[in-house]
Scaffold this active site. Structure first.
Site, PDB file in Angstrom:
ATOM      1  CE  LYS A   1      -3.868   1.922   2.757  1.00  0.00           C
ATOM      2  NZ  LYS A   1      -4.700   1.680   3.967  1.00  0.00           N
TER       3      LYS A   1
ATOM      4  CB  SER B   1      -7.798   3.507   3.061  1.00  0.00           C
ATOM      5  OG  SER B   1      -6.968   2.907   4.008  1.00  0.00           O
TER       6      SER B   1
ATOM      7  CB  SER C   1      -7.936   0.650   5.845  1.00  0.00           C
ATOM      8  OG  SER C   1      -8.556   1.904   5.952  1.00  0.00           O
TER       9      SER C   1
END
Lengths: 475, 475
Positions: free
Chosen positions: B74, B148, B172
């Site tokens: 990420k 997210s 997330s």
């Protein structure tokens, strides 16, 4: 022994009760002593009639651990039937019930004589930040009584009560003990419920216990400590019977660079003499640079935690600032400008600094520091209401931020007659270890009394070996 | 098996490597798969050349647990040689080093293919709050990919990588797992170092792990978890080998009143079918009113913790607000007005609510909840960028505020073909217990792949009895 000379310790009082003394007579004698001291600053509220009635209702001695022991309560802790003021008359309210801890002590047989003076809203270490008359230091009237739990410490030091409750956020339960030659037990946070206590910094507050000896303070602690579901900050903390500490402890002491005394050479000398006694008793002294602890200490009034005090005082600071002591107001006002971002950044910094301190603490069983770096004269604090106060917190301000437990213990008069005191500190839950070490150091007069100091006769314990921790798993 | 069908699981890859497959071929195949998927929103930065070079330098298989396993990171986690953007191009920087966890995974032999898309600054659960192309949900392009950690989840679901790192503050690391039919392991806070991670809420953030199976995720967790002295929030957390859970567990499930699905009857039905499987496996289901947990969940965006996100974004919100995604900006701006008093009052309220939740948790070994209450369509979130996002956090927002560990696990398609998912949650340190339970529930396709699901063959363990806790004492 005549009543006027009777020590108000548990052992002495229980022996006298057994021999026929009545608790009403003890209450009357307590107030006679208070009158004889002639210090109108000690109590904010006297509860003579209520205490006498309570004494009468006690009946015959029934074996309760604090049966008939007179005590005083700092006036930021609720006692039913007495107003709570936090030394702010405009704040006064009549609580509907005893604070959780007061209820436990009364249930254990203790008799509350009244509510004692404090630095307003427990903000201060000097004891002079009060709209009421300032209590006089019990040992030397030229120096401050210490705060914020001023009245409670002075009451114990004069032998008016057997013990007293204070609170301790920055050192309010230790500094006044040092200044009045008594013991100040500041337990692990959460051990003593905060229900019925006016908060100062809610995440850092604890009730504390003043007494003339470690054993007395511990007896009170045993009676007072219990989990309280109504207080979200209450934690189960082990309160075993007090025993002698294991013989081969590693005790951290400040290294030369961090033995801060602001030029008071006698204080350094006295402290070194006390730690030499620890070494004589078999402890290994480990010199530690306290600077990381001092860095934490400075956060208490310079950082986000000021906002906790503002939160505790509520709208008063903006709506009725004139009802605050001018010094208290001056200290709190900058807290209004702190943002939530400041608060979290403060929490991050504390966590980082805590990690450094925890590493230092991992190598020792306990830390021994002077309780105060030096003394503060009344004229000094009159000239500068903040600087000398801050200095008094040198060795105390960091303890609750780091979740340490501690106990301040008198070590006998210094060469100039002023009271010596050290504080034993350790990671949370090691209250009994600190108290056991402290009991081996206590010396000198018990406050301003002429009471004979009892022999220290702690039983040896089957304790965990040094460097081990007793763990209680709950829930 | 042809390379194009080779599962990128550890077992399958290691078997193929043993049979002569070269890691460069796997890297090339990974990018071929990515090209075939044709979703330009998954990666913010492709590292094809860097990954190929790394693959070449691996040499022969050497027994390292993640040798030759391709993974994605990420883009709020640093990887040396790749920019970190947090999905805010103006924020981009070139990190000097891998994040602590990335370094550990590469040291274990894993090959990083690039940096994946996210809701900007990890603020969101939908995956559409990004200035880059929005990644498409791997299962159903009409619904949001989840965030997210959108790109990481979608990359795993398409089998482009064997696993991927996300982060999880509000959910997330779990919500995108549910939306893409994969596993999302959200460890106990502090188990995975935050060094080299762009913070969202520093007190609540953790790196999370996406994989196609629980066993895969656990293998990655074993390699990634280690205490990190540079991260003050790092904590030692036990990461034992994964084993089957004890047979007679008490599993909390939402009672009828608190099984919130916003009218999605299929979701409730699917969840009840999954918990029935738990009961079939011997667990006792304990119905719990989740309202106290929901009250905690609401605090995450309505209260003081918003200020942590503001602190993380720094001056950007006031100095360069135009560089923020409009939704992110709208969410963060109210955080500027929060005072330090608000922050501490939030902490007090959390502590009070936590005490209520802890009592409920004390009676169970773990909690099983739907990972998401229902699905969110892209047109819904376009019409209202905030409401549907908040709903997605119903069962996730409270976990880190309450210091719970958790793992989201696919439970097979619902009657309408959308992916079913539940999350197992437990008090901090019980990661292995949650994973063990989750492994017994995982079912259905592994993301959007056609990979055959391996048989769940967890060894039985000599575990502490239910209601006991394994304790590691450190320091």
């Amino acid at each position: 022994m005549t009543l006027s000379k009777l020590p108000f310790t548990v052992d002495a009082l229980h022996a006298a009760y057994k021999a026929g003394l009545q608790p009403e007579a003890v209450v009357a004698e307590a107030f006679r002593r208070l009158d004889a001291v002639g210090d109108a600053g000690i109590f904010i509220h006297h509860a003579r009639e209520q205490a006498l009635a309570e004494a009468q209702s006690l009946g015959a001695p029934d074996g309760r651990p604090l049966w008939g022991i007179p005590f005083a309560v700092k006036d930021n802790i609720d006692v039913a039937g007495m107003p709570t003021t936090a030394a702010c008359p405009d704040f006064a309210y009549q609580p509907g019930a005893d604070a959780f801890v007061v209820a436990r002590l009364r249930a254990a047989g203790a008799i509350c004589l009244g509510k004692t003076n404090l630095d307003q809203f427990a903000t201060g270490l000097v004891g002079v930040r009060t709209p009421y008359p300032v209590p006089k230091n019990a040992i030397d009237p030229a120096i401050v009584p210490g705060g914020s739990s001023s009245g409670s410490a002075v009451a114990v030091a004069h032998g008016v009560v057997g013990f007293a409750l204070g609170t301790d956020t920055a050192g309010s339960g230790r500094v006044p003990a040092a200044l009045n030659a008594i013991v100040g037990l500041k337990p692990t946070l959460g051990a003593l419920s905060a229900s019925g206590v006016v908060p100062a910094c809610r995440t850092l507050d604890t009730i504390s216990i003043f007494a003339t000896t470690v054993a007395e303070a511990w007896t009170v602690f045993e009676a007072a400590a219990a989990p309280d579901e109504a207080d979200a900050y209450s934690r189960p903390v082990a309160v075993p019977a007090l025993t002698a500490p294991p013989p081969s402890l590693r005790i951290g002491v400040p290294n030369a660079a961090s033995l801060v005394t602001f030029g008071d050479a006698l204080q350094a000398e006295d402290f070194r003499a006390t730690t030499a006694r620890l070494a004589d008793q078999g402890a290994t002294l480990v010199e530690i640079d306290l600077e990381p602890f001092f860095a934490v200490a400075r956060m208490l009034y310079e950082g986000a935690w000021l906002a906790e005090r503002v939160a505790a005082v509520g709208d008063r600071l903006t709506e009725k600032p004139e009802t605050l002591h001018p010094t208290t107001r001056a200290i709190l006002e900058p807290g209004l400008d702190l943002t939530a971002v400041d608060a979290f950044r403060g929490l991050y910094r504390l966590r980082e600094r805590e990690a450094v301190c925890r590493k230092l603490l991992a190598g020792i069983d306990a830390l021994c520091v002077p309780t105060i770096p030096t003394f503060v004269a009344l004229d000094e604090i009159a000239a500068d209401p903040i600087g000398p106060n801050s200095r008094l917190g040198t060795y105390t301000n960091f303890a609750n931020l780091l979740d340490l437990c501690g106990i301040a213990v008198p070590t006998g008069p210094r060469a100039d007659g002023r009271p010596g005191s050290v504080t034993l500190l350790a990671t949370q839950g090691r209250d009994a270890l600190c108290a056991g070490i402290a009991a081996g150091l206590e010396a000198g007069p018990m406050g301003a009394t002429a009471w004979p100091r009892p022999a220290n006769a702690l039983p040896d314990a089957v304790l965990p070996a040094p460097h081990e921790i007793a763990i209680a798993v709950c829930g």
